[in-house]
Scaffold this motif. Structure first.
Motif, PDB file in Angstrom:
ATOM      1  N   UNK A 137      -4.854   3.202  15.567  1.00  0.00           N
ATOM      2  CA  UNK A 137      -6.276   3.530  15.429  1.00  0.00           C
ATOM      3  C   UNK A 137      -6.735   4.586  16.425  1.00  0.00           C
ATOM      4  N   UNK A 138      -5.929   4.825  17.472  1.00  0.00           N
ATOM      5  CA  UNK A 138      -6.292   5.830  18.475  1.00  0.00           C
ATOM      6  C   UNK A 138      -5.871   7.236  18.073  1.00  0.00           C
ATOM      7  N   UNK A 139      -4.894   7.323  17.175  1.00  0.00           N
ATOM      8  CA  UNK A 139      -4.376   8.649  16.817  1.00  0.00           C
ATOM      9  C   UNK A 139      -4.596   8.997  15.351  1.00  0.00           C
ATOM     10  N   UNK A 140      -5.001   8.016  14.543  1.00  0.00           N
ATOM     11  CA  UNK A 140      -5.244   8.254  13.120  1.00  0.00           C
ATOM     12  C   UNK A 140      -6.729   8.072  12.831  1.00  0.00           C
ATOM     13  N   UNK A 141      -7.346   9.113  12.289  1.00  0.00           N
ATOM     14  CA  UNK A 141      -8.778   9.062  12.000  1.00  0.00           C
ATOM     15  C   UNK A 141      -9.045   8.277  10.719  1.00  0.00           C
ATOM     16  N   UNK A 142     -10.123   7.514  10.747  1.00  0.00           N
ATOM     17  CA  UNK A 142     -10.572   6.831   9.538  1.00  0.00           C
ATOM     18  C   UNK A 142     -10.961   7.867   8.492  1.00  0.00           C
ATOM     19  N   UNK A 143     -10.680   7.556   7.220  1.00  0.00           N
ATOM     20  CA  UNK A 143     -11.020   8.460   6.137  1.00  0.00           C
ATOM     21  C   UNK A 143     -11.690   7.700   5.003  1.00  0.00           C
ATOM     22  N   UNK A 144     -12.289   8.467   4.115  1.00  0.00           N
ATOM     23  CA  UNK A 144     -12.861   7.866   2.918  1.00  0.00           C
ATOM     24  C   UNK A 144     -11.740   7.661   1.915  1.00  0.00           C
ATOM     25  N   UNK A 145     -10.994   6.578   2.108  1.00  0.00           N
ATOM     26  CA  UNK A 145      -9.865   6.285   1.232  1.00  0.00           C
ATOM     27  C   UNK A 145     -10.178   5.032   0.420  1.00  0.00           C
ATOM     28  N   UNK A 146      -9.513   4.859  -0.715  1.00  0.00           N
ATOM     29  CA  UNK A 146      -9.692   3.601  -1.468  1.00  0.00           C
ATOM     30  C   UNK A 146      -9.211   2.423  -0.625  1.00  0.00           C
ATOM     31  N   UNK A 147      -9.654   1.244  -0.964  1.00  0.00           N
ATOM     32  CA  UNK A 147      -9.199   0.045  -0.258  1.00  0.00           C
ATOM     33  C   UNK A 147      -7.766  -0.315  -0.647  1.00  0.00           C
ATOM     34  N   UNK A 148      -7.384   0.045  -1.874  1.00  0.00           N
ATOM     35  CA  UNK A 148      -6.076  -0.346  -2.399  1.00  0.00           C
ATOM     36  C   UNK A 148      -5.084   0.807  -2.373  1.00  0.00           C
ATOM     37  N   UNK A 149      -3.815   0.481  -2.135  1.00  0.00           N
ATOM     38  CA  UNK A 149      -2.772   1.499  -2.090  1.00  0.00           C
ATOM     39  C   UNK A 149      -1.453   0.922  -2.588  1.00  0.00           C
ATOM     40  N   UNK A 150      -0.764   1.693  -3.415  1.00  0.00           N
ATOM     41  CA  UNK A 150       0.575   1.334  -3.868  1.00  0.00           C
ATOM     42  C   UNK A 150       1.584   2.170  -3.094  1.00  0.00           C
ATOM     43  N   UNK A 151       2.528   1.493  -2.474  1.00  0.00           N
ATOM     44  CA  UNK A 151       3.653   2.159  -1.808  1.00  0.00           C
ATOM     45  C   UNK A 151       4.848   2.002  -2.735  1.00  0.00           C
ATOM     46  N   UNK A 152       5.364   3.108  -3.228  1.00  0.00           N
ATOM     47  CA  UNK A 152       6.468   3.028  -4.180  1.00  0.00           C
ATOM     48  C   UNK A 152       7.669   3.822  -3.691  1.00  0.00           C
ATOM     49  N   UNK A 153       8.843   3.283  -3.971  1.00  0.00           N
ATOM     50  CA  UNK A 153      10.084   3.979  -3.623  1.00  0.00           C
ATOM     51  C   UNK A 153      10.622   4.773  -4.813  1.00  0.00           C
ATOM     52  N   UNK A 154       9.757   5.000  -5.785  1.00  0.00           N
ATOM     53  CA  UNK A 154      10.122   5.761  -6.974  1.00  0.00           C
ATOM     54  C   UNK A 154       9.500   7.155  -6.882  1.00  0.00           C
TER      55      UNK A 154
END
Length: 257
Positions: free
Chosen positions: A23-40
């Motif tokens: 949280x000290x080096x990554x700025x908050x953004x207007x991102x969706x609450x949900x995220x899919x992490x895919x290895x495809x």
């Protein structure tokens, strides 16, 4: 103060304040609450070609840069990013996604199968992971296994049942060393109830518990380690299975509470 142990990996420190905090080096953004992490990665490439993705950020390391995308599914915003191979890389990626503002995750990928009869593409939902990697021991006290969030499991299972998709709810073996999956270790893990082997599940479960976010995994049966010799089964060329699993992951992720 932590006590010195004969094995450094068992010297767990519960202090959440580290020398470097995401949280000290990554700025908050207007991102969706949900995220899919895919290895495809091939699915992401096809979505790009079809103009379904908008880049909203980047997960950057000294050796690789992975774009963070946003898409729309059922009229709702959702994030998607290619997964980073291995527990350590996946941990850094998940930490930064959480710091950006994502709070709910579904991870989808393939896994080696340890038991005969599991076809390529058959879905496996891990409810627990054996911690045979190093990362999770820095997030949770030492234990043999780490479990998936029960509420997330319920959402995954309910969706698969609603869609009449066959699946196996099972334990997975997370290891850093895919070139050290020996015959005796495979037998031991099978005796413990493991159906699959992969490199990230224990880390994902541990971090999600530590950071208080929702996360679950949906894997598909890939290469086969159940026989005398390894069989790749051309598991990474099943394009339709991979595409459908990403779409399913969008659907599940948006239903997480």
């Amino acid at each position: 103060m932590i006590s010195k142990n004969d094995f450094p990996i068992l010297e767990f420190d519960s202090n959440k304040n580290s020398k470097i905090n995401p949280s000290s080096i990554i700025a908050k953004k207007d991102v969706p609450k949900c995220c899919v992490i895919t290895f495809f990665g091939d699915v992401i490439e096809q979505m790009l070609k079809n103009d379904r993705l908008k880049q909203i950020g980047t997960f950057a390391t000294t050796s690789i840069r992975l774009p963070i995308y946003e898409t729309e599914y059922s009229g709702k915003r959702i994030g998607i990013i290619a997964g980073f191979l291995g527990a350590a890389g996946s941990a850094g990626q998940l930490e930064e996604l959480i710091a950006m503002g994502f709070k709910k995750f579904i991870v989808c990928g393939g896994a080696g199968v340890l038991q005969k009869g599991i076809q390529v593409g058959h879905l496996v939902v891990p409810y627990s992971a054996i911690r045979d990697e190093g990362l999770s021991y820095h997030y949770l006290e030492p234990s043999r296994e780490v479990e998936c969030d029960f509420d997330v499991l319920d959402v995954i299972e309910n969706q698969l049942s609603t869609d009449n998709i066959p699946y196996i709810k099972a334990k997975t073996w997370t290891t850093d060393a895919f070139y050290r999956e020996t015959e005796d270790k495979v037998k031991l893990r099978v005796s413990e109830g493991c159906v699959t082997v992969e490199m990230e599940a224990a880390a994902f479960f541990a971090i999600s518990k530590f950071r208080g976010v929702k996360l679950g995994l949906v894997l598909y049966g890939g290469d086969d380690l159940s026989g005398v010799e390894w069989d790749s089964r051309k598991w990474n060329s099943r394009e339709n299975i991979r595409k459908n699993l990403v779409e399913l992951s969008f659907k599940i992720c948006l239903k997480l509470k």
